[in-house]
Motif scaffolding. Structure first.
Motif, short mmCIF file in Angstrom:
data_model
loop_
_atom_site.label_atom_id
_atom_site.label_comp_id
_atom_site.label_asym_id
_atom_site.label_seq_id
_atom_site.Cartn_x
_atom_site.Cartn_y
_atom_site.Cartn_z
N GLU A 188 21.00 7.41 -35.94
CA GLU A 188 19.87 6.65 -36.47
C GLU A 188 18.83 6.47 -35.37
N ILE A 189 17.57 6.37 -35.78
CA ILE A 189 16.54 6.05 -34.80
C ILE A 189 16.47 4.53 -34.70
N ILE A 190 16.83 3.99 -33.54
CA ILE A 190 16.87 2.53 -33.43
C ILE A 190 15.65 1.97 -32.70
N PHE A 191 14.87 2.83 -32.09
CA PHE A 191 13.70 2.34 -31.38
C PHE A 191 12.63 3.43 -31.36
N ASP A 192 11.38 3.02 -31.60
CA ASP A 192 10.29 4.00 -31.65
C ASP A 192 9.05 3.34 -31.07
N SER A 193 8.68 3.80 -29.89
CA SER A 193 7.51 3.17 -29.26
C SER A 193 6.91 4.13 -28.23
N ASN A 194 6.03 3.60 -27.36
CA ASN A 194 5.51 4.52 -26.34
C ASN A 194 6.61 4.82 -25.33
N ILE A 195 6.35 5.81 -24.49
CA ILE A 195 7.43 6.36 -23.68
C ILE A 195 8.04 5.34 -22.71
N ASP A 196 7.19 4.53 -22.05
CA ASP A 196 7.71 3.59 -21.06
C ASP A 196 8.61 2.54 -21.70
N GLU A 197 8.15 1.98 -22.83
CA GLU A 197 8.97 0.97 -23.52
C GLU A 197 10.28 1.57 -24.01
N SER A 198 10.21 2.81 -24.50
CA SER A 198 11.43 3.44 -25.03
C SER A 198 12.45 3.66 -23.93
N ILE A 199 11.96 4.12 -22.78
CA ILE A 199 12.90 4.36 -21.68
C ILE A 199 13.50 3.04 -21.20
N ASP A 200 12.65 2.00 -21.12
CA ASP A 200 13.17 0.67 -20.74
C ASP A 200 14.24 0.21 -21.72
N PHE A 201 13.93 0.36 -23.02
CA PHE A 201 14.88 -0.05 -24.06
C PHE A 201 16.19 0.70 -23.90
N TYR A 202 16.05 2.01 -23.69
CA TYR A 202 17.23 2.85 -23.57
C TYR A 202 18.09 2.43 -22.37
N ILE A 203 17.41 2.20 -21.23
CA ILE A 203 18.15 1.81 -20.02
C ILE A 203 18.81 0.45 -20.19
N ASN A 204 18.08 -0.49 -20.80
CA ASN A 204 18.62 -1.85 -20.94
C ASN A 204 19.75 -1.94 -21.94
N HIS A 205 19.76 -1.11 -22.93
CA HIS A 205 20.77 -1.21 -23.99
C HIS A 205 21.97 -0.32 -23.78
N TYR A 206 21.96 0.50 -22.75
CA TYR A 206 23.14 1.36 -22.56
C TYR A 206 23.72 1.21 -21.17
#
Lengths: 260, 248
Positions: B230-248
């Protein structure tokens, strides 16, 4: 946008792709040999002459009758057999392409048929020699055998389209295809004369599609005539074959990339 | 902004075929015996993508983020019509070119030129178009005379350069890339990067799956985070990478 019909038509249009793939298959095999693809011709020639010598004795037929009949039959049978057995694996053998790039699927059966058509063309050199050797009369009517090749190629394209779908889904099916083709070889008058079976067990010939396709090719070159029964059988078979292929390909098309 | 790619409620189940359900003999037997055997031969399905709704617009450079098996590659294969959705609709306006596996379909017995032609044809180019491109491709590979040798004689580095040059000859509207970063000497890596950037510039939409956040940050402007299909997050690149790093 991308459906089975579109795939088939686009594949036909991309003849540059399948003709090149087919041709490089041949080159690859014979690249580093001196006479190149004519190895095909040579090995078939040896095959035909050895069987010719032995079986003309067994059947007690004069060589000038038996050898042309056998040569044409065997050459065309090799075409039929390779098209069907290799065509059945067309999708499985190209799984790496099918899974890794957007590609038209029907080019793969076309590649197999083209490759084997090239082999057929090389093998026909043998018949030219035989025709000169035994002074066989080539007439305008002989050209019908080219039509015979085309009609068979169209049929085998639809046949392998269905077969390669089935064989991708069921992996043991290819073994069954191989066995069937082996039996079909003996049930088709190639080594033996069709008159030997006349009047008894007619159904072996009447309902054997391979017999009718061989007839379409062989008869015009031997100075015979194509029987009306052959023409009508082939017509009905072609229509039936196309309907089956359309149905099978329609059902399978979107699943093939999962199957291979 | 015009929509180039649009997915509505797209789900994809991938059937897993193993021993018994790829055998026609066992299938026929299971029909004959019925019941228990038929249950055994049922095809197991993996839900690879679930309910994807997304629009990708002109100018989007999309990064796909997620763990192994999160659905990134499957998503790319869906966009490239290698896979077809189980349910939902996909609309794609434009021609797609893919770069998933650099060495795909290279023939060791053929020489460099022949490999370029075959691959070009497979990518949907016409033969005369390819022939016109050959000098430029050969130049890029820096193989010189070696281009006329069978590629089985090449070193790994040479193979990579040729493969990369061949893979990047088509310029299309939509560019799909999957883990394209390979090994090679430093000077070639710079050239490769420049060439990829050229392709990206020429495209309307680029979608890139990679595990290197550095590359994603440099090349993309939008990020999609995948989890369990599933796509759980969709935003600009910096926010997405932050989200990815913080949630995994």
């Amino acid at each position: 946008m991308s459906n089975y019909r579109n795939d088939f038509i686009m594949s036909l249009k991309e003849y540059q792709v399948w003709s090149r793939l087919g041709w490089t298959d041949i080159l690859k095999k014979y690249r580093r040999s001196f006479i190149g693809p004519f190895w095909l011709t040579l090995s078939t020639a040896i095959y035909i002459s050895s069987i010719g010598v032995i079986f003309s004795e067994i059947f007690n037929t004069p060589m000038q009758d038996y050898l042309p009949y056998l040569a044409l039959g065997l050459i065309f049978w090799m075409f039929i057999n390779q098209c069907v057995t290799e065509g059945a694996e067309a999708f499985i053998n190209n799984a790496h392409y099918i899974k890794q790039m957007p590609i038209k699927l029907a080019i793969f059966p076309m590649q197999v048929i083209w490759r084997n058509f090239i082999v057929l063309a090389h093998n026909m050199v043998i018949f030219v020699f035989i025709a000169i050797l035994f002074d066989i009369n080539i007439t305008w009517y002989s050209l019908w055998s080219i039509v015979g090749i085309i009609i068979f190629s169209v049929n085998v394209l639809f046949l392998t389209l269905s077969l390669s779908c089935f064989c991708a889904r069921f992996r043991d099916l290819h073994q069954i295809v191989l066995s069937i083709m082996q039996i079909a070889f003996f049930a088709t008058p190639i080594m033996w004369n069709k008159t030997a079976l006349l009047g008894q067990r007619d159904y072996v010939l009447d309902y054997n599609p391979f017999f009718h396709f061989v007839e379409l090719f062989r008869e015009p070159l031997l100075g015979g005539h194509i029987a009306l029964s052959t023409v009508s059988f082939v017509s009905i078979f072609t229509v039936f074959n196309m309907i089956v292929a359309a149905a099978v390909y329609k059902y399978s098309f979107k699943k093939i990339s999962f199957w291979v | 902004m015009s929509k180039i790619i649009s997915l509505k409620n797209v789900s994809l189940d991938i059937p897993i075929y193993d021993g018994s359900n790829i055998s026609i003999k066992k299938q026929l037997l299971s029909y004959a015996t019925g019941g228990r055997l038929a249950m055994e031969s049922k095809v197991c399905r993996v839900q690879a993508l679930k309910n994807i709704n997304i629009d990708i617009n002109k100018g989007d450079r999309v990064a796909l983020l997620g763990h192994n098996g999160a659905g990134k590659s499957t998503f790319l294969k869906l966009l490239s019509t290698i896979y077809h959705p189980t349910s939902g609709t996909i609309n794609i306006n434009g021609e797609v070119s893919t770069l998933f596996e650099v060495g795909l379909g290279m023939d060791p017995e053929m020489n460099g030129i022949d490999n370029i032609i075959t691959r070009g044809l497979l990518y949907g180019l016409k033969k005369n178009q390819i022939v016109a491109m050959i000098p430029e491709v050969v130049d890029f590979t820096e193989l010189g005379e070696f281009i006329n040798f069978p590629i089985r004689t090449y070193s790994n580095g040479m193979l990579l350069r040729l493969a990369f040059a061949i893979s990047t000859i088509v310029k299309r509207d939509i560019l799909l890339l999957d883990e394209i970063i390979g090994a090679g000497d430093a000077s070639f890596m710079n050239k490769a990067e420049a060439r990829i950037n050229e392709l990206v510039e020429a495209s309307d939409v680029m979608v890139l799956a990679s595990h290197s956040n550095e590359i994603l940050k440099k090349m993309c402007n939008r990020g999609l985070v995948f989890r369990h299909g599933e796509i759980i997050f969709d935003s600009n690149i910096d926010e997405s990478i932050d989200f990815y790093i913080n949630h995994y």
